[in-house]
Write a protein that holds these residues in place. Structure first.
Motif, short mmCIF file in Angstrom:
data_model
loop_
_atom_site.label_atom_id
_atom_site.label_comp_id
_atom_site.label_asym_id
_atom_site.label_seq_id
_atom_site.Cartn_x
_atom_site.Cartn_y
_atom_site.Cartn_z
N LYS A 156 0.82 -1.21 0.00
CA LYS A 156 0.00 0.00 0.00
C LYS A 156 0.86 1.26 0.00
CE LYS A 156 -3.96 -2.15 2.32
NZ LYS A 156 -4.85 -2.14 3.52
N SER A 157 1.94 1.26 0.79
CA SER A 157 2.81 2.44 0.86
C SER A 157 3.55 2.69 -0.44
CB SER A 157 3.84 2.28 1.99
OG SER A 157 3.20 2.22 3.24
N ASN A 158 3.76 1.62 -1.23
CA ASN A 158 4.58 1.74 -2.43
C ASN A 158 3.81 1.44 -3.71
OD1 ASN A 158 7.27 2.04 -0.97
ND2 ASN A 158 6.55 0.11 -0.12
N ALA A 159 2.49 1.46 -3.65
CA ALA A 159 1.68 1.04 -4.79
C ALA A 159 1.85 1.95 -5.99
CB ALA A 159 0.21 0.96 -4.39
N ASN A 160 1.87 3.26 -5.76
CA ASN A 160 1.92 4.24 -6.85
C ASN A 160 3.30 4.91 -6.86
OD1 ASN A 160 1.68 6.44 -8.57
ND2 ASN A 160 -0.46 6.81 -8.03
N PRO A 161 4.12 4.65 -7.88
CA PRO A 161 5.47 5.22 -7.87
C PRO A 161 5.49 6.74 -7.90
CG PRO A 161 4.99 4.17 -9.97
CD PRO A 161 3.89 3.79 -9.04
N ILE A 162 4.52 7.34 -8.58
CA ILE A 162 4.46 8.80 -8.64
C ILE A 162 4.04 9.36 -7.29
CG2 ILE A 162 3.47 10.79 -9.80
CD1 ILE A 162 5.31 9.00 -11.51
N LYS A 163 3.12 8.66 -6.62
CA LYS A 163 2.67 9.10 -5.30
C LYS A 163 3.80 9.04 -4.29
CE LYS A 163 -1.07 8.49 -1.96
NZ LYS A 163 -2.26 7.68 -1.58
N SER A 164 4.75 8.13 -4.51
CA SER A 164 5.90 8.03 -3.60
C SER A 164 6.67 9.35 -3.55
CB SER A 164 6.84 6.91 -4.05
OG SER A 164 6.21 5.65 -3.94
N LEU A 165 6.68 10.07 -4.66
CA LEU A 165 7.39 11.34 -4.69
C LEU A 165 6.66 12.44 -3.92
CD1 LEU A 165 8.53 11.43 -8.45
CD2 LEU A 165 9.93 10.90 -6.45
N SER A 166 5.38 12.22 -3.60
CA SER A 166 4.61 13.27 -2.93
C SER A 166 5.13 13.57 -1.53
CB SER A 166 3.13 12.88 -2.84
OG SER A 166 2.96 11.74 -2.00
N VAL A 167 5.91 12.64 -0.93
CA VAL A 167 6.46 12.91 0.40
C VAL A 167 7.44 14.09 0.35
CG1 VAL A 167 6.18 10.55 1.23
CG2 VAL A 167 8.32 11.22 0.13
N ILE A 168 7.94 14.42 -0.83
CA ILE A 168 8.89 15.53 -0.96
C ILE A 168 8.23 16.84 -0.59
CG2 ILE A 168 10.33 16.84 -2.59
CD1 ILE A 168 10.71 14.22 -4.14
N TRP A 169 6.98 17.06 -1.02
CA TRP A 169 6.31 18.32 -0.66
C TRP A 169 5.35 18.18 0.51
CZ3 TRP A 169 6.02 16.13 -5.57
CH2 TRP A 169 4.83 15.48 -5.91
N GLN A 170 4.91 16.95 0.79
CA GLN A 170 4.05 16.78 1.96
C GLN A 170 4.83 16.92 3.26
OE1 GLN A 170 2.14 13.00 1.33
NE2 GLN A 170 0.66 13.82 -0.14
N ASP A 171 6.06 16.41 3.28
CA ASP A 171 6.95 16.55 4.45
C ASP A 171 7.94 17.66 4.11
OD1 ASP A 171 8.92 16.33 6.42
OD2 ASP A 171 8.67 14.16 6.59
N LYS A 172 7.65 18.87 4.58
CA LYS A 172 8.43 20.04 4.15
C LYS A 172 9.89 19.98 4.61
CE LYS A 172 4.62 23.29 3.50
NZ LYS A 172 3.62 22.22 3.35
N LEU A 173 10.13 19.45 5.81
CA LEU A 173 11.52 19.33 6.26
C LEU A 173 12.29 18.36 5.36
CD1 LEU A 173 13.81 19.85 8.26
CD2 LEU A 173 12.86 18.03 9.70
N PHE A 174 11.67 17.25 5.03
CA PHE A 174 12.28 16.28 4.13
C PHE A 174 12.58 16.92 2.76
CE2 PHE A 174 11.62 12.58 1.11
CZ PHE A 174 12.81 11.94 1.41
#
Length: 412
Positions: A208-226
């Motif tokens: 579930k955490s890795n189902a969508n490869p494009i969605k995986s990149l969303s942590v870049i803007w969802q987690d601002k410190l990251f």
């Protein structure tokens, strides 16, 4: 028939001691055999391509860029692996067997085009390892022990690299046409690594955490410190990466006044930094588990700055070696940082997602960096390259420092 490895439990603190013991035992052997491959990916492949196949200048950046092209595909690999319902260690073993097959193809290739095709494919496959390995470390090791245990593995990796770099450099100096034996050794190391890594306890990736490869990149803007730290890493990493092929060119091309032998190139650009990396890695691992991460990262950057200023202002083997020794010290900490830093930020079940985003951006900068490096080499003097790279590293350090007061970093 060897028994299957025990499945690794996935406790919050990665505290299962039997899984940790087995992981540490087999991972140390894996590290040594991975180390035997290290000089081949860039140093030996460039020497073979340039001095045996007479590779033209416009193709020289392809081999250094291959690993980073592969890293860009990590998000696809993690997504595909999540759907296989196989554990991470078995998937890594499949990757290493594919590497062995591709290196064998390069060994048997009669032309430059085939050699490049097979060898680049092998390198692309090899760099699909990191998101799977980081999932194993996150699950099987406690937070306060990851730096120490992984640093030991990196020391053994360095030892393997020094061994292969020394022997391979001597062999190529003796007779460049015996390069197929070096590639055969690399293929054998891949097969042995596959057998070893399969014994490491591991879990399946969370589909579930890795189902969508494009969605995986969303942590870049969802987690601002990251996202901010990735931007810092982009500048710092690109600065270092663009110098990797330039270091070899600087020593190999007669127009820069050094015109080193194959063994001298291997000694200075690989064996010296691998030795200093090996000697410093345990110290960096100890500090990683105990020191504020931002302060720790800036210390590593200072080693990079010193190396750029010394190496590109030198013509003697002693000072070239000193510059590369600082590079090795920086690599000792930098490899731990690159491998483990997402564990400082990511929830346990999303470590591979964070890592795949991190490696994908590494792929972007790493693919472009060798081409930028050769452009810089054509338009700047060697001392100018040193000043430029040191200045960019200072800027990256100030950017890292801006995150020092973050509560998530103050606790690390």
């Amino acid at each position: 028939m060897p028994a299957e490895p025990i499945p690794a439990p996935l406790p919050i603190d990665g505290a299962d001691r039997e899984a940790a013991r087995q992981t540490y035992f087999y991972d140390r052997w894996r590290g040594f055999f991975y180390g035997l491959l290290e000089p081949g990916w860039v140093t030996f492949s460039l020497i073979i391509a340039i001095r045996h196949f007479d590779m033209p200048d416009y193709l020289k950046a392809l081999l250094p860029a291959a690993a980073f092209i592969g890293l860009f595909f990590n998000i696809l690999t993690v997504s595909a692996c999540g759907r296989t319902q196989k554990n991470a260690s078995r998937l890594i073993s499949y990757i290493m067997l594919t590497c062995a097959a591709c290196i064998t193809g390069a060994m048997l290739s009669p032309s430059l085009a085939l050699f490049l095709g097979f060898f680049i494919a092998a390198n692309i496959m090899y760099v699909q390892n990191p998101p799977l390995l980081i999932q194993i470390y996150s699950a099987n090791y406690r937070p306060g022990e990851r730096g120490g245990k992984v640093s030991t593995v990196l020391i053994l990796l360095s030892l393997g690299g020094i061994t292969a770099g020394w022997l391979g450099g001597k062999a190529l100096d003796h007779d460049i046409t015996i390069y197929p034996f070096i590639l055969a050794g690399m293929a054998a190391a891949c097969v042995i690594s596959a057998a070893i890594v399969r014994r490491i306890p591991s879990q399946q990736l969370d589909p579930k955490s890795n189902a969508n490869p494009i969605k995986s990149l969303s942590v870049i803007w969802q987690d601002k410190l990251f996202g901010w730290l990735l931007l810092c890493w982009m500048l710092m990493g690109a600065t270092n990466l663009m110098t990797i092929p330039v270091r070899i060119e600087y020593m190999a091309d007669p127009k820069y006044g050094i015109n080193a032998s194959n063994f001298e190139i291997s000694l200075i650009t690989f064996i010296v930094p691998m030795t200093s990396r090996m000697l410093s890695t345990k110290v960096w691992g100890f500090l990683f588990d105990r020191m504020n991460f931002i302060s720790w990262r800036i210390l590593i950057n200072c080693c990079f700055m010193a190396s750029f200023l010394i190496y590109y202002n030198s013509h003697s083997l002693f000072f070239l070696g000193l510059g590369m020794a600082f590079i090795g010290m920086a690599m000792g900490g930098g490899n731990i940082a690159w491998t483990l830093w997402v564990t400082k930020l990511a929830p346990t079940n999303k470590v591979s997602t964070y890592m795949s985003a991190h490696t994908a951006l590494t792929g972007v900068r790493g693919t472009a960096a060798p081409f930028i490096g050769y452009w810089v080499l054509a338009h700047f003097t060697a001392p100018g390259i040193g000043l430029l790279c040191a200045g960019l590293m200072v800027l990256a350090s100030f950017m890292f420092a801006a995150a020092w007061k973050s509560p998530r970093m103050r606790g690390n």
